[in-house]
Motif scaffolding. Sequence first.
Motif, PDB file in Angstrom:
ATOM      1  N   GLU A   1       4.009   1.520  10.318  1.00 25.89           N
ATOM      2  CA  GLU A   1       3.090   1.054   9.092  1.00 25.89           C
ATOM      3  C   GLU A   1       1.830   0.125   9.538  1.00 25.89           C
ATOM      4  O   GLU A   1       2.166  -0.556  10.450  1.00 25.89           O
ATOM      5  CB  GLU A   1       3.757   0.418   7.956  1.00 25.89           C
ATOM      6  N   ASN A   2       0.729   0.366   8.983  1.00 20.11           N
ATOM      7  CA  ASN A   2      -0.424  -0.465   9.102  1.00 20.11           C
ATOM      8  C   ASN A   2      -0.826  -0.385  10.560  1.00 20.11           C
ATOM      9  O   ASN A   2      -1.680  -1.396  11.096  1.00 20.11           O
ATOM     10  CB  ASN A   2       0.109  -2.139   8.879  1.00 20.11           C
TER      11      ASN A   2
ATOM     12  N   GLY B   1       8.427   2.301   8.314  1.00 19.10           N
ATOM     13  CA  GLY B   1       8.260   0.981   8.170  1.00 19.10           C
ATOM     14  C   GLY B   1       7.924   0.422   9.646  1.00 19.10           C
ATOM     15  O   GLY B   1       6.610  -0.484   9.627  1.00 19.10           O
TER      16      GLY B   1
END
Length: 90
Positions: free
Chosen positions: A44-45, A41
């Motif tokens: 991410e992105n 997490g």
Amino acid sequence: MEIIHNTHDHKFEIQDGRHTAVVEYRPFKEGIDIIHTYVPGEMENKGYASALVKHTLEYARENHLKVITTCPFSRSYVARHPEYQNLIFS
């Protein structure tokens, strides 16, 4: 970003110091099966999953390997990048 090839565990990795994003693959006679892409997490992105899958596909191309895309992310990546379609095992 540096992508490390962990040949012993059959995966490519990107580390950010505390976390590791990976693409895992399973070798077979004619090539490799991309079985899993994992990005924590905290990572991410940021394009890590795409970079890892692209690197894995380029590795396959350079080594004349066919590719199976069991991993849904890798399958969708190839669908968006038809230049890798010729690597797909049929």
